[in-house]
Scaffold this active site. Structure first.
Site, PDB file in Angstrom:
ATOM      1  N   SER A 142       0.874  -1.180   0.000  1.00  0.00           N
ATOM      2  CA  SER A 142       0.000   0.000   0.000  1.00  0.00           C
ATOM      3  C   SER A 142       0.907   1.225   0.000  1.00  0.00           C
ATOM      4  O   SER A 142       2.074   1.139   0.402  1.00  0.00           O
ATOM      5  CB  SER A 142      -0.850  -0.003   1.273  1.00  0.00           C
ATOM      6  N   TYR A 155      -2.486  -1.159  10.503  1.00  0.00           N
ATOM      7  CA  TYR A 155      -2.408  -1.307   9.038  1.00  0.00           C
ATOM      8  C   TYR A 155      -1.059  -0.799   8.517  1.00  0.00           C
ATOM      9  O   TYR A 155      -0.393  -1.462   7.722  1.00  0.00           O
ATOM     10  CB  TYR A 155      -3.568  -0.528   8.400  1.00  0.00           C
TER      11      TYR A 155
HETATM   12  P1  NAD Z   1     -11.734  -5.820  -0.004  1.00  0.00           P
HETATM   13  O1  NAD Z   1     -12.296  -5.632   1.357  1.00  0.00           O
HETATM   14  O2  NAD Z   1     -12.549  -5.415  -1.180  1.00  0.00           O
HETATM   15  O3  NAD Z   1     -11.279  -7.326  -0.219  1.00  0.00           O
HETATM   16  C1  NAD Z   1     -10.564  -8.002   0.783  1.00  0.00           C
HETATM   17  C2  NAD Z   1     -10.543  -9.470   0.464  1.00  0.00           C
HETATM   18  O4  NAD Z   1      -9.856 -10.143   1.548  1.00  0.00           O
HETATM   19  C3  NAD Z   1     -11.940 -10.114   0.384  1.00  0.00           C
HETATM   20  O5  NAD Z   1     -11.929 -11.114  -0.606  1.00  0.00           O
HETATM   21  C4  NAD Z   1     -12.104 -10.729   1.762  1.00  0.00           C
HETATM   22  O6  NAD Z   1     -13.017 -11.830   1.794  1.00  0.00           O
HETATM   23  C5  NAD Z   1     -10.685 -11.192   2.032  1.00  0.00           C
HETATM   24  N1  NAD Z   1     -10.409 -11.424   3.428  1.00  0.00           N
HETATM   25  C6  NAD Z   1     -10.578 -10.587   4.473  1.00  0.00           C
HETATM   26  N2  NAD Z   1     -10.245 -11.200   5.621  1.00  0.00           N
HETATM   27  C7  NAD Z   1      -9.835 -12.443   5.267  1.00  0.00           C
HETATM   28  C8  NAD Z   1      -9.362 -13.559   5.990  1.00  0.00           C
HETATM   29  N3  NAD Z   1      -9.253 -13.534   7.319  1.00  0.00           N
HETATM   30  N4  NAD Z   1      -9.052 -14.675   5.319  1.00  0.00           N
HETATM   31  C9  NAD Z   1      -9.191 -14.738   3.965  1.00  0.00           C
HETATM   32  N5  NAD Z   1      -9.633 -13.717   3.226  1.00  0.00           N
HETATM   33  C10 NAD Z   1      -9.944 -12.587   3.879  1.00  0.00           C
HETATM   34  O7  NAD Z   1     -10.331  -5.048   0.029  1.00  0.00           O
HETATM   35  P2  NAD Z   1      -9.403  -4.437  -1.137  1.00  0.00           P
HETATM   36  O8  NAD Z   1      -9.522  -2.966  -1.056  1.00  0.00           O
HETATM   37  O9  NAD Z   1      -9.639  -5.106  -2.421  1.00  0.00           O
HETATM   38  O10 NAD Z   1      -7.965  -4.789  -0.565  1.00  0.00           O
HETATM   39  C11 NAD Z   1      -7.153  -5.824  -1.087  1.00  0.00           C
HETATM   40  C12 NAD Z   1      -5.713  -5.589  -0.674  1.00  0.00           C
HETATM   41  O11 NAD Z   1      -5.254  -4.360  -1.251  1.00  0.00           O
HETATM   42  C13 NAD Z   1      -5.492  -5.470   0.834  1.00  0.00           C
HETATM   43  O12 NAD Z   1      -4.270  -6.091   1.195  1.00  0.00           O
HETATM   44  C14 NAD Z   1      -5.405  -3.983   1.047  1.00  0.00           C
HETATM   45  O13 NAD Z   1      -4.675  -3.634   2.199  1.00  0.00           O
HETATM   46  C15 NAD Z   1      -4.685  -3.564  -0.224  1.00  0.00           C
HETATM   47  N6  NAD Z   1      -4.858  -2.148  -0.555  1.00  0.00           N
HETATM   48  C16 NAD Z   1      -6.097  -1.639  -0.808  1.00  0.00           C
HETATM   49  C17 NAD Z   1      -6.201  -0.297  -1.107  1.00  0.00           C
HETATM   50  C18 NAD Z   1      -7.529   0.326  -1.417  1.00  0.00           C
HETATM   51  O14 NAD Z   1      -7.583   1.573  -1.497  1.00  0.00           O
HETATM   52  N7  NAD Z   1      -8.595  -0.423  -1.601  1.00  0.00           N
HETATM   53  C19 NAD Z   1      -5.076   0.530  -1.138  1.00  0.00           C
HETATM   54  C20 NAD Z   1      -3.847  -0.030  -0.859  1.00  0.00           C
HETATM   55  C21 NAD Z   1      -3.740  -1.377  -0.568  1.00  0.00           C
END
Ligand code: NAD
Length: 260
Positions: A142, A155
């Site tokens: 991130s 985080y």
């Molecule tokens: P999201 O909430 O849309 O998806 C998260 C996914 O992780 C889902 O499929 C959920 O079921 C799964 N998950 C959550 N807890 C879990 C567990 N205990 N075991 C197995 N699966 C689990 O989130 P996102 O925004 O798509 O984020 C995905 C990744 O990208 C994360 O690592 C997040 O930190 C990173 N990220 C997101 C952003 C953003 O702005 N959305 C920015 C930087 C980094």
């Protein structure tokens, strides 16, 4: 095209992980997806992945906070796919609170899912990748692996940790045709981000509209959310042979956030 490659994408039932699974399947990869969600939505996604790749995808409901369930998932992947060539550690959660009120269980859960899970999955696949002389490990970090924001202590700590894990493993496997990289998105409007808007509004004492404008997009010079497809395309590139010289990197897909 990445035909003949098999991939595991954790947290692929939603948001960025879902987009990565769709992109890799479109590039010919057989995928194992993991994550939580409604079974009929997961079945629809599995059908879509099969149509795109022409290969039967696999689903694992393993909880990434539980090392025993991660082990079972990794064994299932080896058994059903034969070999794991690409590992995308994407599952992640968020919790927003001032540090003095930050619940202990939320801290532990974020460190387990956003950091320790990647250690356990990496440990399970790296031997096979080294012996076959080809592998790609990509960790969703991130912008918060490079800079901090208040109220996100767990985080930001986990994401800085995964940046360090990425570099360390990259050095350990560099001579074996295995690359290990982090990809660091800025704000992408996924369920994870939508869910933190109300909590951030409370923590900062501002409206939800102002959270989007003055907190999230204020940091992002493009003044737009990064799109899931932007992140997925970067990951597909890192999986390609054209990216064989890129390892130990932390690639920002953050609309210019960390250039400031
Ligand atoms: P999201 O909430 O849309 O998806 C998260 C996914 O992780 C889902 O499929 C959920 O079921 C799964 N998950 C959550 N807890 C879990 C567990 N205990 N075991 C197995 N699966 C689990 O989130 P996102 O925004 O798509 O984020 C995905 C990744 O990208 C994360 O690592 C997040 O930190 C990173 N990220 C997101 C952003 C953003 O702005 N959305 C920015 C930087 C980094």
């Amino acid at each position: 095209m990445l035909t003949d490659r098999n991939a595991i994408i954790t947290g692929a039932t939603s948001g960025i992980g879902r987009g990565i699974a769709l992109k890799l399947a479109a590039d010919g990869v057989r995928v194992m997806i993991n994550g939580f969600g409604d079974q009929s939505d997961i079945d629809t996604l599995l059908a879509e992945l099969e149509t795109l790749s022409g290969k039967k995808p696999i689903y694992s409901p393993a909880d990434m906070s539980d090392p025993a369930q991660i082990k079972t998932m990794m064994q299932q992947a080896e058994t059903e796919m034969g070999h794991v060539d690409i590992l995308v550690n994407n599952a992640g959660i968020q919790f927003v609170s001032p540090v003095e009120d930050f619940p202990d269980d939320k801290w532990n859960q974020i460190i387990a899912i956003n950091l320790s899970a990647a250690f356990h999955t990496t440990k399970a696949v790296v031997g096979g990748m080294k012996s076959r002389g080809w592998g790609r490990i990509i960790n969703l970090a991130s912008a918060h692996s490079l800079v901090a924001s208040p109220y996100k202590s767990a985080y930001v700590a986990a994401k800085h940790g995964i940046a360090g894990l990425t570099k360390t493993v990259a050095l350990e496997v560099a001579e074996y045709g295995v690359t290990v990289n982090a990809v660091s998105p800025g704000y992408v409007l996924t369920p994870l981000v939508k869910a933190q808007i109300p909590a951030t509004a409370i923590a900062r004492g501002i409206s939800e509209e102002d959270v989007i404008k003055d907190v999230m997009l204020a940091n992002q010079p493009i003044k737009k959310f990064v799109e899931v497809e932007d992140v997925a395309a970067t990951i597909a590139f890192l999986c390609s042979d054209a990216a064989k010289g890129i390892t130990g990197s932390n690639m920002s897909v953050d609309g210019g956030w960390t250039a400031q």
